[in-house]
Design a protein around this motif. Structure first.
Motif, short mmCIF file in Angstrom:
data_model
loop_
_atom_site.label_atom_id
_atom_site.label_comp_id
_atom_site.label_asym_id
_atom_site.label_seq_id
_atom_site.Cartn_x
_atom_site.Cartn_y
_atom_site.Cartn_z
N GLU A 199 0.84 -1.20 0.00
CA GLU A 199 0.00 0.00 0.00
C GLU A 199 0.86 1.24 0.00
O GLU A 199 0.58 2.22 -0.73
CB GLU A 199 -0.93 -0.01 1.23
CG GLU A 199 -1.91 1.15 1.21
CD GLU A 199 -2.87 1.04 2.40
OE1 GLU A 199 -3.76 1.92 2.49
OE2 GLU A 199 -2.74 0.09 3.20
N ALA A 200 1.94 1.25 0.77
CA ALA A 200 2.86 2.39 0.80
C ALA A 200 3.55 2.54 -0.54
O ALA A 200 3.73 3.65 -1.06
CB ALA A 200 3.91 2.21 1.95
N LYS A 201 3.91 1.37 -1.07
CA LYS A 201 4.56 1.40 -2.39
C LYS A 201 3.65 2.01 -3.43
O LYS A 201 4.01 2.91 -4.21
CB LYS A 201 4.96 -0.02 -2.77
CG LYS A 201 5.70 -0.08 -4.10
CD LYS A 201 6.06 -1.55 -4.41
CE LYS A 201 6.78 -1.68 -5.72
NZ LYS A 201 7.14 -3.06 -6.02
N ALA A 226 3.66 9.80 -7.05
CA ALA A 226 4.62 10.16 -8.13
C ALA A 226 3.86 10.36 -9.45
O ALA A 226 4.12 11.32 -10.20
CB ALA A 226 5.69 9.05 -8.27
N LEU A 227 2.92 9.46 -9.68
CA LEU A 227 2.14 9.59 -10.92
C LEU A 227 1.30 10.85 -10.90
O LEU A 227 1.17 11.57 -11.91
CB LEU A 227 1.26 8.35 -11.09
CG LEU A 227 0.39 8.31 -12.35
CD1 LEU A 227 1.27 8.35 -13.62
CD2 LEU A 227 -0.47 7.04 -12.36
#
Length: 281
Positions: free
Chosen positions: A3-5, A12-13
């Motif tokens: 989830e953090a990833k 970022a997107l």
């Protein structure tokens, strides 16, 4: 972690998409500002052109209005002059009404005269044409008259010559015929005397010689033949005289017919043609 990833990736997107959006928005704003600047420039140019165009039209219209005002003033002056002339003309027309009526009556009369003039002119043209034809016929008749006069003179000369010859021939024939008749009568009388003497001598000879009746008949026949020959000669001369008299009378009738055809009275001859009776008249 996942989830953090994914949260980090999502962030970022999202940052990347925000940056792209901001970049595209900035580009759009720059293109918009450029188009707006171009449109404002174009609009200012067109507005300047339209303004100059309408300024020119306004100046022209003002010039035209001034010119039309001047023309209106001139027209008003002319209208006033025309009104004045109109009043004068109406006055003149009023004064000329009676002469106009007289002129109309004169025109009507002249039109009637013109109709008669045209008729008279046509009649004159017909008369001239008829006159030309008549003059031509007159010239032809004059020429024929001259020819007939020449022929008449020639015929008259021939008539006089023939009359002289005919009179001379008739006189000669009369003289010859009368002389021949006289000679024949004398010869006949002599022959009758000789015949009587011969008959007496014959009777004496016959009585003296007591000839045969056949010989006596032969001598009588010869004597009758001689007498018949002489009688035939006398009759022939009488017939010749009758033929000459008939030819003379026929020629006289022909001569009178010719004179009548030429319109010459018989009283203008100056002499009386001789007429000879036929044999036995």
């Amino acid at each position: 972690e996942m989830e953090a990833k994914y949260t980090r990736k999502m962030q970022a997107l999202r940052d990347e998409m925000d940056l792209r959006r901001k970049t595209e928005i900035h580009e759009l704003e720059e293109r918009k500002n450029t188009q707006i600047s171009e449109l404002v420039g174009n609009h200012e140019g067109a507005f300047g052109a339209i303004k100059n165009y309408y300024n020119d039209i306004t100046a022209k219209n003002l010039t035209l209005i001034n010119l039309l005002k001047e023309q209106v003033e001139d027209l008003k002056k002319k209208e006033a002059a025309l009104e004045k002339e109109k009043a004068e003309v109406l006055l003149q027309n009023k004064e000329l009404t009676e002469p106009l009526q007289e002129a109309k009556e004169l025109v009507a009369e002249l039109q009637k005269k013109l109709v008669h003039y045209n008729r008279d002119k046509e009649a004159l043209m017909n008369s001239k044409a008829h006159l030309k034809v008549t003059q031509k016929e007159l010239k032809d008749l004059q020429w024929e008259h001259e020819v007939l006069e020449q022929r008449f003179s020639k015929v008259q000369a021939e008539r006089d010559e023939l009359y002289q010859k005919f009179t001379k021939a008739i006189n000669e024939v009369q003289q010859k015929t009368g002389f021949k008749n006289l000679l024949l009568e004398r010869k006949l009388q002599g022959l009758l005397n000789v015949l009587e003497q011969k008959e007496v001598e014959l009777s004496e000879v016959l009585a003296a010689s007591s000839l045969d009746p056949s010989a006596l008949s032969l001598v009588s026949n010869k004597l009758e033949d001689v007498l018949n020959s002489k009688n035939a000669t006398i009759q022939d001369l009488q017939l010749q005289l009758a033929r000459v008299c008939k030819a003379h009378n026929d020629m006289l009738q022909t001569f009178e017919a010719k004179l009548t055809s030429f319109g010459i009275p018989l009283d203008n001859l100056g002499f009386q043609p001789l007429s000879f009776p036929f044999l036995g008249q």
